[in-house]
Design a protein around this motif. Structure first.
Motif, PDB file in Angstrom:
ATOM      1  N   ARG A 143     -80.942 116.326  80.705  1.00  0.00           N
ATOM      2  CA  ARG A 143     -81.610 117.234  79.755  1.00  0.00           C
ATOM      3  C   ARG A 143     -82.934 117.730  80.325  1.00  0.00           C
ATOM      4  O   ARG A 143     -83.287 118.904  80.188  1.00  0.00           O
ATOM      5  N   ARG A 169     -73.344 115.381  84.694  1.00  0.00           N
ATOM      6  CA  ARG A 169     -72.275 115.518  83.681  1.00  0.00           C
ATOM      7  C   ARG A 169     -70.998 114.790  84.100  1.00  0.00           C
ATOM      8  O   ARG A 169     -70.401 114.059  83.325  1.00  0.00           O
ATOM      9  N   SER A 204     -77.765 113.062  71.517  1.00  0.00           N
ATOM     10  CA  SER A 204     -78.190 111.753  72.036  1.00  0.00           C
ATOM     11  C   SER A 204     -78.567 110.824  70.887  1.00  0.00           C
ATOM     12  O   SER A 204     -78.269 109.633  70.897  1.00  0.00           O
ATOM     13  N   TYR A 222     -74.916 109.987  69.291  1.00  0.00           N
ATOM     14  CA  TYR A 222     -73.944 109.252  70.113  1.00  0.00           C
ATOM     15  C   TYR A 222     -74.553 107.986  70.724  1.00  0.00           C
ATOM     16  O   TYR A 222     -73.940 106.935  70.695  1.00  0.00           O
ATOM     17  N   GLN A 223     -75.741 108.102  71.322  1.00  0.00           N
ATOM     18  CA  GLN A 223     -76.327 106.920  71.958  1.00  0.00           C
ATOM     19  C   GLN A 223     -77.140 106.098  70.936  1.00  0.00           C
ATOM     20  O   GLN A 223     -77.140 104.874  70.976  1.00  0.00           O
ATOM     21  N   GLU A 242     -66.456 116.183  67.602  1.00  0.00           N
ATOM     22  CA  GLU A 242     -65.463 116.760  68.513  1.00  0.00           C
ATOM     23  C   GLU A 242     -64.610 117.786  67.760  1.00  0.00           C
ATOM     24  O   GLU A 242     -64.258 117.576  66.599  1.00  0.00           O
ATOM     25  N   ARG A 285     -74.720 121.607  72.155  1.00  0.00           N
ATOM     26  CA  ARG A 285     -75.278 120.242  72.098  1.00  0.00           C
ATOM     27  C   ARG A 285     -76.659 120.194  72.743  1.00  0.00           C
ATOM     28  O   ARG A 285     -76.940 120.873  73.722  1.00  0.00           O
TER      29      ARG A 285
HETATM   30  P1  TYD Z   1     -67.907 118.096  76.123  1.00  0.00           P
HETATM   31  O1  TYD Z   1     -66.705 118.123  76.998  1.00  0.00           O
HETATM   32  O2  TYD Z   1     -68.994 119.054  76.427  1.00  0.00           O
HETATM   33  O3  TYD Z   1     -67.379 118.123  74.654  1.00  0.00           O
HETATM   34  P2  TYD Z   1     -67.760 118.810  73.293  1.00  0.00           P
HETATM   35  O4  TYD Z   1     -66.862 120.014  73.244  1.00  0.00           O
HETATM   36  O5  TYD Z   1     -67.420 117.776  72.286  1.00  0.00           O
HETATM   37  O6  TYD Z   1     -69.218 119.140  73.296  1.00  0.00           O
HETATM   38  O7  TYD Z   1     -68.442 116.604  76.144  1.00  0.00           O
HETATM   39  C1  TYD Z   1     -69.657 116.223  75.754  1.00  0.00           C
HETATM   40  C2  TYD Z   1     -69.544 114.790  75.255  1.00  0.00           C
HETATM   41  O8  TYD Z   1     -70.773 114.112  75.539  1.00  0.00           O
HETATM   42  C3  TYD Z   1     -69.330 114.741  73.776  1.00  0.00           C
HETATM   43  O9  TYD Z   1     -68.353 113.770  73.465  1.00  0.00           O
HETATM   44  C4  TYD Z   1     -70.667 114.290  73.239  1.00  0.00           C
HETATM   45  C5  TYD Z   1     -71.281 113.529  74.363  1.00  0.00           C
HETATM   46  N1  TYD Z   1     -72.756 113.580  74.404  1.00  0.00           N
HETATM   47  C6  TYD Z   1     -73.498 112.430  74.189  1.00  0.00           C
HETATM   48  O10 TYD Z   1     -72.921 111.347  73.991  1.00  0.00           O
HETATM   49  N2  TYD Z   1     -74.862 112.485  74.236  1.00  0.00           N
HETATM   50  C7  TYD Z   1     -75.525 113.645  74.483  1.00  0.00           C
HETATM   51  O11 TYD Z   1     -76.789 113.671  74.515  1.00  0.00           O
HETATM   52  C8  TYD Z   1     -74.762 114.845  74.707  1.00  0.00           C
HETATM   53  C9  TYD Z   1     -75.446 116.147  74.998  1.00  0.00           C
HETATM   54  C10 TYD Z   1     -73.373 114.767  74.661  1.00  0.00           C
END
Ligand code: TYD
Length: 221
Positions: free
Chosen positions: A71, A47, A98, A101-102, A9, A93
């Motif tokens: 995706r 989203r 994924s 984070y996941q 972030e 991203r």
């Molecule tokens: P976003 O508001 O686009 O924030 P950032 O500026 O950090 O990209 O939020 C995307 C959020 O979703 C971010 O915290 C990361 C998360 N994320 C996942 O957990 N898995 C994924 O596959 C993607 C693409 C994003």
């Protein structure tokens, strides 16, 4: 060429994407900027469900499936057609998020992440991935400062993932670095603690190096 930007972030992905797009356009390239989760109509619908936290209570498997569904739509309806049409695609991203984070901080087993990735990207891997790196605390501070300025309504409320503990964010930073170590041909780690223009120069140089390699390969062929 398909370029993805990854990192924690507040590392400055959107600023760097904008700067790279400007530099490439000035060189005469057609450029398409997009983001995940979202980017295409179907993916933007998903989203909101994910980032509002509405899916959180259903667990990380459900979230991972939603990211993969979004995706898949994004790849097939926006990214692949744009690349086929000759544009360079810059995406905020993609699949590595994924995995981090996941997979890493969500504790989903790697084979499951592999399977979802395979379904979602359907063979479309990034040509180059820019990993913007900075200590998690510094990134979070920047994300919060951006939110409190309130100039971006969408950014003013911390999303589902921004709310998590510092330790989790540090673990994600390490996980992105680990991806880069495992795939050095694709991933470029760039120190994002430096001034914006210095970072932008490194990003452009990484992309230009690959463009030149491609051009030389074409000439040789
Ligand atoms: P976003 O508001 O686009 O924030 P950032 O500026 O950090 O990209 O939020 C995307 C959020 O979703 C971010 O915290 C990361 C998360 N994320 C996942 O957990 N898995 C994924 O596959 C993607 C693409 C994003």
């Amino acid at each position: 060429m398909f370029v993805t930007f990854e990192g924690g972030e507040g590392v400055g992905k959107s600023t760097q994407i904008r700067l790279l797009a400007g530099a490439l356009e000035a060189q005469g390239h057609a450029v398409r900027i997009t983001r995940e989760p979202g980017g295409s109509a179907g993916a933007e619908a998903v989203r909101h469900v994910i980032l509002s936290g509405a899916a959180e209570s259903y667990g990380v498997r459900m979230e991972a499936l939603l990211f993969a569904a979004a995706r898949s739509d994004h790849v097939e309806t926006l990214i692949r057609p744009a690349l086929d049409g000759g544009s360079m695609v810059l995406c905020d991203r993609f699949m590595d998020s994924s995995r981090v984070y996941q997979g890493i901080t969500g504790n989903l087993p790697e084979p499951l992440i592999d399977a979802l990735e395979c379904l979602a990207i359907n063979g479309l891997r990034p040509d180059i991935t820019i990993i913007l790196d900075m200590p998690a605390a510094a990134g979070l501070e920047r994300a919060r400062a951006r939110a409190s300025k309130g100039d971006d309504a969408a950014a003013s409320v911390p999303d589902r993932f921004e709310k998590e503990e510092l330790e989790t964010h540090e673990k994600r930073r390490e996980a992105f670095l680990d991806i880069a170590t495992r795939d050095p041909a694709r991933c470029h780690v760039i120190d994002a603690t430096r001034p914006v223009d210095v970072i932008a120069r490194d990003v452009l140089s990484a992309v230009e190096t690959l463009l030149a390699k491609r051009q030389n390969a074409r000439i040789d062929a």
